[in-house]
Scaffold this motif. Structure first.
Motif, mmCIF file in Angstrom:
data_model
loop_
_atom_site.group_PDB
_atom_site.id
_atom_site.type_symbol
_atom_site.label_atom_id
_atom_site.label_comp_id
_atom_site.label_asym_id
_atom_site.label_seq_id
_atom_site.Cartn_x
_atom_site.Cartn_y
_atom_site.Cartn_z
ATOM 1 N N ILE A 149 74.651 24.078 -45.391
ATOM 2 C CA ILE A 149 74.870 24.254 -43.950
ATOM 3 C C ILE A 149 75.695 23.086 -43.426
ATOM 4 C CG2 ILE A 149 73.791 24.584 -41.705
ATOM 5 C CD1 ILE A 149 73.208 26.810 -43.719
ATOM 6 N N ALA A 150 76.751 23.389 -42.674
ATOM 7 C CA ALA A 150 77.618 22.335 -42.142
ATOM 8 C C ALA A 150 76.818 21.373 -41.279
ATOM 9 C CB ALA A 150 78.756 22.953 -41.334
ATOM 10 N N MET A 151 77.032 20.077 -41.454
ATOM 11 C CA MET A 151 76.281 19.063 -40.731
ATOM 12 C C MET A 151 76.935 18.755 -39.384
ATOM 13 S SD MET A 151 75.186 16.370 -43.727
ATOM 14 C CE MET A 151 74.353 15.339 -42.499
ATOM 15 N N GLY A 152 76.110 18.712 -38.344
ATOM 16 C CA GLY A 152 76.598 18.324 -37.026
ATOM 17 C C GLY A 152 77.570 19.307 -36.417
ATOM 18 N N ALA A 153 77.569 20.566 -36.875
ATOM 19 C CA ALA A 153 78.523 21.552 -36.381
ATOM 20 C C ALA A 153 77.951 22.294 -35.176
ATOM 21 C CB ALA A 153 78.871 22.545 -37.483
ATOM 22 N N GLU A 154 78.837 22.717 -34.300
ATOM 23 C CA GLU A 154 78.482 23.554 -33.164
ATOM 24 C C GLU A 154 79.289 24.839 -33.272
ATOM 25 O OE1 GLU A 154 79.170 21.359 -29.608
ATOM 26 O OE2 GLU A 154 77.504 19.961 -29.942
ATOM 27 N N SER A 155 78.633 25.893 -33.743
ATOM 28 C CA SER A 155 79.321 27.154 -33.971
ATOM 29 C C SER A 155 79.351 27.996 -32.707
ATOM 30 C CB SER A 155 78.623 27.934 -35.087
ATOM 31 O OG SER A 155 79.181 29.233 -35.205
ATOM 32 N N ARG A 156 80.532 28.548 -32.418
ATOM 33 C CA ARG A 156 80.669 29.499 -31.305
ATOM 34 C C ARG A 156 80.722 30.929 -31.809
ATOM 35 N NH1 ARG A 156 80.131 24.341 -29.457
ATOM 36 N NH2 ARG A 156 80.383 24.265 -27.177
ATOM 37 N N ALA A 157 80.382 31.164 -33.050
ATOM 38 C CA ALA A 157 80.372 32.519 -33.596
ATOM 39 C C ALA A 157 79.316 33.360 -32.893
ATOM 40 C CB ALA A 157 80.093 32.470 -35.097
ATOM 41 N N LEU A 158 79.626 34.614 -32.661
ATOM 42 C CA LEU A 158 78.688 35.553 -32.060
ATOM 43 C C LEU A 158 77.743 36.041 -33.153
ATOM 44 C CD1 LEU A 158 77.706 37.447 -29.783
ATOM 45 C CD2 LEU A 158 79.555 39.015 -30.441
ATOM 46 N N VAL A 159 76.453 35.664 -33.033
ATOM 47 C CA VAL A 159 75.481 36.003 -34.068
ATOM 48 C C VAL A 159 74.210 36.545 -33.419
ATOM 49 C CG1 VAL A 159 76.392 34.251 -35.655
ATOM 50 C CG2 VAL A 159 74.468 33.685 -34.140
ATOM 51 N N ALA A 184 67.704 16.026 -33.982
ATOM 52 C CA ALA A 184 67.986 15.446 -35.295
ATOM 53 C C ALA A 184 68.272 16.540 -36.315
ATOM 54 C CB ALA A 184 66.809 14.582 -35.749
ATOM 55 N N LEU A 185 67.537 17.651 -36.199
ATOM 56 C CA LEU A 185 67.786 18.783 -37.093
ATOM 57 C C LEU A 185 69.196 19.332 -36.870
ATOM 58 C CD1 LEU A 185 66.129 20.561 -39.163
ATOM 59 C CD2 LEU A 185 65.866 22.179 -37.271
ATOM 60 N N ALA A 186 69.615 19.422 -35.609
ATOM 61 C CA ALA A 186 70.967 19.893 -35.302
ATOM 62 C C ALA A 186 72.015 18.953 -35.857
ATOM 63 C CB ALA A 186 71.130 20.049 -33.788
ATOM 64 N N ALA A 187 71.730 17.658 -35.824
ATOM 65 C CA ALA A 187 72.676 16.678 -36.367
ATOM 66 C C ALA A 187 72.823 16.821 -37.881
ATOM 67 C CB ALA A 187 72.220 15.261 -36.020
ATOM 68 N N ARG A 188 71.764 17.331 -38.535
ATOM 69 C CA ARG A 188 71.815 17.542 -39.986
ATOM 70 C C ARG A 188 72.290 18.953 -40.339
ATOM 71 N NH1 ARG A 188 66.499 15.507 -39.608
ATOM 72 N NH2 ARG A 188 65.635 17.492 -40.337
ATOM 73 N N GLY A 189 72.500 19.784 -39.316
ATOM 74 C CA GLY A 189 72.863 21.169 -39.584
ATOM 75 C C GLY A 189 73.808 21.715 -38.538
ATOM 76 N N THR A 190 73.638 23.007 -38.236
ATOM 77 C CA THR A 190 74.544 23.697 -37.314
ATOM 78 C C THR A 190 73.750 24.289 -36.152
ATOM 79 O OG1 THR A 190 76.112 24.270 -39.079
ATOM 80 C CG2 THR A 190 76.170 25.626 -37.085
ATOM 81 N N SER A 191 74.246 24.084 -34.947
ATOM 82 C CA SER A 191 73.682 24.750 -33.772
ATOM 83 C C SER A 191 74.626 25.875 -33.371
ATOM 84 C CB SER A 191 73.480 23.764 -32.614
ATOM 85 O OG SER A 191 74.680 23.080 -32.311
ATOM 86 N N TYR A 192 74.042 27.040 -33.140
ATOM 87 C CA TYR A 192 74.813 28.222 -32.733
ATOM 88 C C TYR A 192 74.709 28.374 -31.228
ATOM 89 C CZ TYR A 192 75.247 29.529 -37.639
ATOM 90 O OH TYR A 192 75.554 29.542 -38.975
ATOM 91 N N TRP A 193 75.868 28.458 -30.570
ATOM 92 C CA TRP A 193 75.908 28.469 -29.111
ATOM 93 C C TRP A 193 76.093 29.867 -28.537
ATOM 94 C CZ3 TRP A 193 76.841 23.833 -25.770
ATOM 95 C CH2 TRP A 193 76.380 22.668 -26.410
ATOM 96 N N ASP A 194 76.256 30.859 -29.402
ATOM 97 C CA ASP A 194 76.400 32.241 -28.949
ATOM 98 C C ASP A 194 75.497 33.132 -29.807
ATOM 99 O OD1 ASP A 194 77.262 34.418 -27.511
ATOM 100 O OD2 ASP A 194 79.369 34.308 -28.143
ATOM 101 N N ALA A 195 74.211 32.739 -29.877
ATOM 102 C CA ALA A 195 73.216 33.464 -30.665
ATOM 103 C C ALA A 195 72.360 34.312 -29.727
ATOM 104 C CB ALA A 195 72.339 32.492 -31.441
ATOM 105 N N HIS A 196 71.940 35.498 -30.215
ATOM 106 C CA HIS A 196 71.253 36.452 -29.351
ATOM 107 C C HIS A 196 70.034 37.044 -30.044
ATOM 108 C CE1 HIS A 196 74.493 36.495 -26.326
ATOM 109 N NE2 HIS A 196 75.195 36.119 -27.376
ATOM 110 N N ALA A 197 68.928 37.053 -29.306
ATOM 111 C CA ALA A 197 67.746 37.773 -29.772
ATOM 112 C C ALA A 197 68.016 39.270 -29.685
ATOM 113 C CB ALA A 197 66.537 37.402 -28.917
#
Length: 457
Positions: free
Chosen positions: A327-337, A29-42
């Protein structure tokens, strides 16, 4: 602002990243209200250096810990003059609270009256330390309170490390005098307090954070909540036990999702609408403990190669969900972060005029060609630029066999992968593109000052 950090939660462990055998409705639900990053790195594929990077915005090789992780009895690795997210926000008038797993070291007083320091030459971590030489009746120093947090409640290290007790501000809750029995899965021998219950740690941490979040205060707030789950020992409490289709580890993911729901539920709708919320993990999931649950049908790290501790993608690629104003809602970012980016991101959100110099940049400022660095368990360097990935060493550098060894930038042991064409890191391009490793290393060294002694081959 709230940062909620899981322990060993893999990229593929959340519903919003494709998981089906575990269910994470609160994070989804939080992701639906915001952005999930798919290329994020610790910043690292193991916990202590990763947490150092998250809180300071600095590469963990800048700390005294060059490889491995701390034990629960080890000293703090954050220098006095290194700012953290908390200290930056505290200076801006925020109230700041940390809850849960610290694992960045504490300067305990020993029974002989001395205190160890990580800043002496020759410091080496003792991941297996039992802490029996600590005087638990004396307050520890150089913990969360000295690094920007005005409130702290949690545990010293992972749930498999002594001392087995809660910490409140700068002292233990009770005095650990009993031998911990039974030791569950990977728990190390050491002392505990009477009545200690492993399965109640995250519940108690959540309640303490809820109470703090619910306290009336005119100041803006920053809460850092670091769960013990789903790191082993996987000890889900009764109310989530058996609720997943992926064993006790899956149930522990359900516990983490419950924590997120409880924490956000402590805020009114109006306050939540104005709150930046970040949910992520310190590193990838281990794949070598099938007794903890299914890792075949439910793939904790998705299709990425490797596991926790490795230089391969599964070691350091983590879920990252961000929600809040702007923060963009429901977005799936492929940015390298990178999780190094959280300090400048939070600072910008808070309107901090002058941020400390760090290695991260605000999430929305990352450019396609900008380098992202990480480390494996053995301390080796990993670099990403767009889809190009370089591992400076042979093997995994972590838990997957063969482990291999670190190497210099011009060594034939370097591994080079094109993640766009080869996301599973199967085809090593070192033989055809050896200059890439040297050029990326030189660029990274020029930007950060990174330097290691040349590896003898």
């Amino acid at each position: 602002m709230i940062v909620i950090l899981a322990d060993d939660l893999g990229w593929g462990d959340l519903g919003c990243y494709g998981a089906t055998r575990v269910r994470t409705p609160n994070i989804d639900a939080l992701a639906a209200r915001g952005t999930s990053y798919w290329d994020a790195h610790a910043a690292s594929s193991v916990c202590t250096p990763s947490r150092y990077g998250l809180l300071t915005g600095l590469h963990p090789w800048r700390s005294p810990l060059k490889a491995g992780v701390l034990g629960g009895a080890d000293p703090c690795i954050i220098a006095d003059d290194v700012p953290t997210i908390a200290s930056v926000l505290q200076a801006e008038g925020y109230r700041t609270g940390a809850f849960g797993k610290w694992h960045l070291g504490l300067d305990w007083q020993r029974l002989d009256g001395s205190r160890a320091t990580a800043f002496d030459s020759g410091f080496t971590p003792d991941m297996q330390g039992d802490g029996r030489d600590i005087d638990y009746t004396v307050a520890f120093r150089n913990g969360p309170l000295e690094h920007g947090f005005e409130r702290y409640f949690g545990i010293a290290g992972s749930l498999d490390m002594p001392p087995y007790c809660f910490l409140d501000q700068d002292h233990t809750v009770g005095v650990p005098t009993l031998e911990k029995q039974p030791l569950i899965t990977s728990q190390r021998p050491g002392l505990t307090v009477p009545g200690w219950e492993d399965d109640q740690v995250d519940v108690a941490v959540t309640r303490a954070a809820q109470e703090w979040l619910s306290t009336r205060d005119e100041r803006p707030f920053f809460a850092y909540v670091a769960a013990a789950s789903p790191h082993r020992p996987c000890v889900p409490p009764a109310f989530v036990r058996g609720t997943s289709d992926a064993g006790v580890r899956g149930d522990s993911i359900h516990l983490f999702d419950w924590m997120v729901g409880e924490l956000l539920g402590a805020l009114s709708d109006d306050v939540l609408a104005q709150t930046l919320v970040i949910v992520t993990s310190d590193n990838g999931a281990p794949m070598i403990f099938p007794e903890d649950g299914d890792v075949v049908i439910h793939r904790p790290n998705g299709a990425w190669r490797g596991q926790k501790a490795d230089a391969y993608e599964a070691g350091h690629r983590v879920p990252l969900v961000v929600s809040g104003p702007g923060i963009a809602m429901g977005a799936e970012s492929r940015a390298l972060v990178s999780l190094l980016d959280l300090l400048p991101t939070v600072g910008r959100f808070a309107g901090v005029a002058s941020l400390p110099q760090v290695d991260g940049v605000a999430l929305d400022e990352r450019t396609e060609r900008e380098l992202v660095g990480a480390q494996a368990f053995d301390g080796r360097l990993v670099l990403r630029s767009a889809s190009t990935k370089v591992i400076y060493g042979s093997g995994s550098g972590g838990f997957s066999e063969p482990v291999g060894e670190p190497c210099a930038s011009d060594s034939e042991l370097v591994q080079i992968y094109d993640l766009e064409a080869d996301p599973e890191e199967v085809f090593d391009l070192q033989g055809s593109e050896p200059s890439v490793a040297v050029s990326l290393y030189d660029e990274f060294a020029a930007a950060t000052g990174f330097s290691v002694p040349r590896v003898q081959e």
